[in-house]
Design a protein around this motif. Structure first.
Motif, PDB file in Angstrom:
ATOM      1  N   LYS A 144       0.799  -1.232   0.000  1.00 45.02           N
ATOM      2  CA  LYS A 144       0.000   0.000   0.000  1.00 45.02           C
ATOM      3  C   LYS A 144       0.828   1.276   0.000  1.00 45.02           C
ATOM      4  O   LYS A 144       0.546   2.196  -0.771  1.00 45.02           O
ATOM      5  CB  LYS A 144      -0.982   0.019   1.178  1.00 45.02           C
ATOM      6  CG  LYS A 144      -2.207  -0.803   0.914  1.00 45.02           C
ATOM      7  CD  LYS A 144      -3.250  -0.651   1.982  1.00 45.02           C
ATOM      8  CE  LYS A 144      -4.405  -1.581   1.633  1.00 45.02           C
ATOM      9  NZ  LYS A 144      -5.444  -1.576   2.600  1.00 45.02           N
ATOM     10  N   ASN A 145       1.829   1.358   0.850  1.00 46.58           N
ATOM     11  CA  ASN A 145       2.597   2.595   0.939  1.00 46.58           C
ATOM     12  C   ASN A 145       3.331   2.879  -0.376  1.00 46.58           C
ATOM     13  O   ASN A 145       3.303   3.996  -0.892  1.00 46.58           O
ATOM     14  CB  ASN A 145       3.579   2.559   2.108  1.00 46.58           C
ATOM     15  CG  ASN A 145       4.133   3.930   2.396  1.00 46.58           C
ATOM     16  OD1 ASN A 145       3.397   4.909   2.484  1.00 46.58           O
ATOM     17  ND2 ASN A 145       5.446   4.012   2.521  1.00 46.58           N
ATOM     18  N   ARG A 148       0.789   3.982  -2.913  1.00 46.74           N
ATOM     19  CA  ARG A 148       0.357   5.361  -2.644  1.00 46.74           C
ATOM     20  C   ARG A 148       1.390   6.349  -3.178  1.00 46.74           C
ATOM     21  O   ARG A 148       1.051   7.322  -3.852  1.00 46.74           O
ATOM     22  CB  ARG A 148       0.131   5.577  -1.143  1.00 46.74           C
ATOM     23  CG  ARG A 148      -0.379   6.979  -0.790  1.00 46.74           C
ATOM     24  CD  ARG A 148      -0.508   7.182   0.716  1.00 46.74           C
ATOM     25  NE  ARG A 148       0.704   6.861   1.458  1.00 46.74           N
ATOM     26  CZ  ARG A 148       1.806   7.627   1.506  1.00 46.74           C
ATOM     27  NH1 ARG A 148       1.858   8.760   0.839  1.00 46.74           N
ATOM     28  NH2 ARG A 148       2.848   7.256   2.218  1.00 46.74           N
ATOM     29  N   LEU A 173      -7.191   5.020  -0.278  1.00 45.10           N
ATOM     30  CA  LEU A 173      -6.013   4.649   0.524  1.00 45.10           C
ATOM     31  C   LEU A 173      -5.916   5.525   1.763  1.00 45.10           C
ATOM     32  O   LEU A 173      -5.578   5.048   2.849  1.00 45.10           O
ATOM     33  CB  LEU A 173      -4.740   4.778  -0.321  1.00 45.10           C
ATOM     34  CG  LEU A 173      -4.549   3.722  -1.416  1.00 45.10           C
ATOM     35  CD1 LEU A 173      -3.379   4.105  -2.323  1.00 45.10           C
ATOM     36  CD2 LEU A 173      -4.352   2.342  -0.829  1.00 45.10           C
ATOM     37  N   GLN A 174      -6.223   6.821   1.625  1.00 47.05           N
ATOM     38  CA  GLN A 174      -6.176   7.750   2.751  1.00 47.05           C
ATOM     39  C   GLN A 174      -7.256   7.409   3.779  1.00 47.05           C
ATOM     40  O   GLN A 174      -6.997   7.407   4.967  1.00 47.05           O
ATOM     41  CB  GLN A 174      -6.327   9.198   2.269  1.00 47.05           C
ATOM     42  CG  GLN A 174      -6.044  10.215   3.333  1.00 47.05           C
ATOM     43  CD  GLN A 174      -4.619  10.131   3.881  1.00 47.05           C
ATOM     44  OE1 GLN A 174      -3.672   9.866   3.138  1.00 47.05           O
ATOM     45  NE2 GLN A 174      -4.461  10.309   5.173  1.00 47.05           N
ATOM     46  N   GLU A 176      -8.632   4.538   4.341  1.00 50.53           N
ATOM     47  CA  GLU A 176      -8.247   3.280   5.015  1.00 50.53           C
ATOM     48  C   GLU A 176      -7.193   3.547   6.063  1.00 50.53           C
ATOM     49  O   GLU A 176      -7.207   2.959   7.135  1.00 50.53           O
ATOM     50  CB  GLU A 176      -7.719   2.259   3.990  1.00 50.53           C
ATOM     51  CG  GLU A 176      -8.779   1.679   3.118  1.00 50.53           C
ATOM     52  CD  GLU A 176      -8.204   0.738   2.072  1.00 50.53           C
ATOM     53  OE1 GLU A 176      -6.985   0.530   2.049  1.00 50.53           O
ATOM     54  OE2 GLU A 176      -8.993   0.226   1.277  1.00 50.53           O
ATOM     55  N   LYS A 177      -6.273   4.441   5.727  1.00 49.65           N
ATOM     56  CA  LYS A 177      -5.190   4.778   6.646  1.00 49.65           C
ATOM     57  C   LYS A 177      -5.750   5.458   7.896  1.00 49.65           C
ATOM     58  O   LYS A 177      -5.304   5.203   9.013  1.00 49.65           O
ATOM     59  CB  LYS A 177      -4.205   5.702   5.929  1.00 49.65           C
ATOM     60  CG  LYS A 177      -2.914   5.941   6.633  1.00 49.65           C
ATOM     61  CD  LYS A 177      -2.007   6.776   5.736  1.00 49.65           C
ATOM     62  CE  LYS A 177      -0.800   7.248   6.473  1.00 49.65           C
ATOM     63  NZ  LYS A 177       0.027   8.117   5.637  1.00 49.65           N
ATOM     64  N   ASN A 178      -6.747   6.329   7.674  1.00 49.77           N
ATOM     65  CA  ASN A 178      -7.359   7.051   8.796  1.00 49.77           C
ATOM     66  C   ASN A 178      -8.403   6.232   9.521  1.00 49.77           C
ATOM     67  O   ASN A 178      -8.747   6.553  10.641  1.00 49.77           O
ATOM     68  CB  ASN A 178      -7.973   8.370   8.297  1.00 49.77           C
ATOM     69  CG  ASN A 178      -6.926   9.317   7.781  1.00 49.77           C
ATOM     70  OD1 ASN A 178      -5.760   9.230   8.155  1.00 49.77           O
ATOM     71  ND2 ASN A 178      -7.326  10.221   6.900  1.00 49.77           N
TER      72      ASN A 178
END
Length: 179
Positions: A144-145, A148, A173-174, A176-178
């Motif tokens: 993922k990173n 991104r 992606l953002q 999911e990260k949050n």
């Protein structure tokens, strides 16, 4: 040896002019209730280069219309991605990936091919590759990173249509990260 239905369907695919999808939509409508239609279409897709684009379009249309493919049929379809001859059929398969349930093994097999298509010269293929790669990344969070960063780096290097797709992916992606 081809059976009668397979020969008839192959002839129908060969009659497509390569441009007007109304012909393929009509072919799909006329045959979709026949239980052998999708298996034969898939078989022709796998074995007949002359009908690769038309058969891949029909298979994508089938999925778009809510039609299902068995896990074996999904595997059969996706295993062909790295051996396709035409950009249009690559596009069709990439567009199917977000609409079918990928297994981790399928995603792992597809990853190098889809990754290479992220730099396709064809904007539609590139956009579809980003969406398909997102599905792979969902199964392999360790990617993922890097994905991104690749998306962010690509934003100013791609056409507007690809940028729209990438921005949607970055938003997912953002979140999911949050989340």
């Amino acid at each position: 040896m081809e059976n009668k239905n397979e020969k008839k369907l192959k002839e129908a695919f060969l009659q497509w002019d390569g441009t007007h999808t109304a012909y393929l939509k009509n072919l799909y409508q006329e045959n979709r209730e026949d239980p052998s239609f999708i298996p034969i279409t898939l078989s022709l897709f796998e074995t007949e280069a002359a009908v690769e684009v038309s058969s891949s379009w029909v298979l994508k249309h089938h999925v778009d219309q809510g039609g299902t493919l068995s896990p074996d049929q999904v595997a059969q379809l996706l295993n062909k991605l790295d051996g396709l001859r035409f950009w249009e059929s690559r596009l069709h398969l990439l567009q199917v990936i977000p609409k079918v349930a990928l297994t981790a093994a399928q995603a792992e097999h597809l990853e190098p091919t889809v990754r290479s298509l992220l730099s396709s010269e064809r904007a539609f293929v590139k956009a579809a590759a980003f969406a398909a790669y997102f599905e792979i990344v969902e199964l392999f969070p360790e990617l993922k990173n890097e994905f991104r960063l690749l998306c962010e780096d690509s934003l100013d290097k791609v056409s507007a249509s690809v940028r729209v797709k990438i921005r949607r992916i970055l938003k997912h992606l953002q979140s999911e990260k949050n989340g």
